[in-house]
Scaffold this motif. Structure first.
Motif, PDB file in Angstrom:
ATOM      1  N   PHE A 166     -41.358  -3.203 -26.856  1.00 12.45           N
ATOM      2  CA  PHE A 166     -40.589  -2.043 -27.309  1.00 12.45           C
ATOM      3  C   PHE A 166     -41.351  -1.380 -28.452  1.00 12.45           C
ATOM      4  O   PHE A 166     -42.037  -2.058 -29.215  1.00 12.45           O
ATOM      5  CB  PHE A 166     -39.202  -2.468 -27.805  1.00 12.45           C
ATOM      6  N   PHE A 204     -33.775   2.268 -25.566  1.00  8.73           N
ATOM      7  CA  PHE A 204     -33.136   0.948 -25.577  1.00  8.73           C
ATOM      8  C   PHE A 204     -32.129   0.840 -26.714  1.00  8.73           C
ATOM      9  O   PHE A 204     -30.961   0.566 -26.499  1.00  8.73           O
ATOM     10  CB  PHE A 204     -34.196  -0.154 -25.677  1.00  8.73           C
ATOM     11  N   TRP A 250     -34.694  -5.441 -19.576  1.00  8.00           N
ATOM     12  CA  TRP A 250     -34.038  -4.157 -19.798  1.00  8.00           C
ATOM     13  C   TRP A 250     -34.338  -3.188 -18.649  1.00  8.00           C
ATOM     14  O   TRP A 250     -33.441  -2.505 -18.151  1.00  8.00           O
ATOM     15  CB  TRP A 250     -34.422  -3.561 -21.150  1.00  8.00           C
ATOM     16  N   TYR A 296     -31.508  -1.589 -16.340  1.00  7.91           N
ATOM     17  CA  TYR A 296     -31.467  -0.124 -16.300  1.00  7.91           C
ATOM     18  C   TYR A 296     -31.545   0.378 -14.859  1.00  7.91           C
ATOM     19  O   TYR A 296     -30.762   1.225 -14.446  1.00  7.91           O
ATOM     20  CB  TYR A 296     -32.610   0.434 -17.146  1.00  7.91           C
TER      21      TYR A 296
END
Length: 151
Positions: free
Chosen positions: A38, A70, A141, A145
């Protein structure tokens, strides 16, 4: 309360002085605990943590020129906000967070779909947020998603 800033330090410099120590600690808690991959950047007028386009070239379905968001943190008019997309997209993470919150804070949980509002900055449960940030890797994630949000 929209803050115009080009980077996180400019953003923090513009928030109310009494919030700055708590906001800096929130930011550092996220930076210390968010999984590798990230990236921190300005996102939607807030400090954001995103999956960079180098890792997820498809980007965000609402605007594919943008990286996949995020988490965001913001200083709003009456509170500090933490926006966590995992809480929005994963019932397991939401249930875990709602169950754990009272163990870390006496104040009633104040949240929307992805927004957790902290009206008393001195009561931000930093340890709980540290745990929350560790719940999803970039790979996890993206999978959540794609399964729950991107249609």
């Amino acid at each position: 309360m929209q803050i115009k800033a080009n980077n996180p330090d400019e953003y923090i410099a513009q928030i109310p002085e009494d919030r700055i120590p708590y906001f800096k600690k929130l930011r550092q808690t996220i930076l210390d605990n968010i999984p590798k991959g990230f990236e921190e950047q300005m996102s939607y007028g807030m400090i954001g943590y995103v999956v960079p386009k180098s890792l997820y070239p498809d980007g965000y379905h609402c605007d594919t020129n943008l990286p996949l968001p995020f988490t965001n943190i913001a200083s709003q008019k009456n509170f500090i906000a933490l926006y966590h997309s995992g809480i929005y997209a994963s019932p397991e993470i939401l249930d875990w967070f709602v169950a754990e919150y009272p163990k870390h804070c006496k104040r009633k949980l104040d949240m929307g779909k992805s927004c957790i509002r902290f009206k008393k900055a001195e009561e931000i449960p930093f340890d709980l947020i540290a745990e929350l940030m560790q719940k999803l890797t970039v790979k996890n994630w993206i999978k959540i998603y794609e399964q729950t949000i991107k249609k």
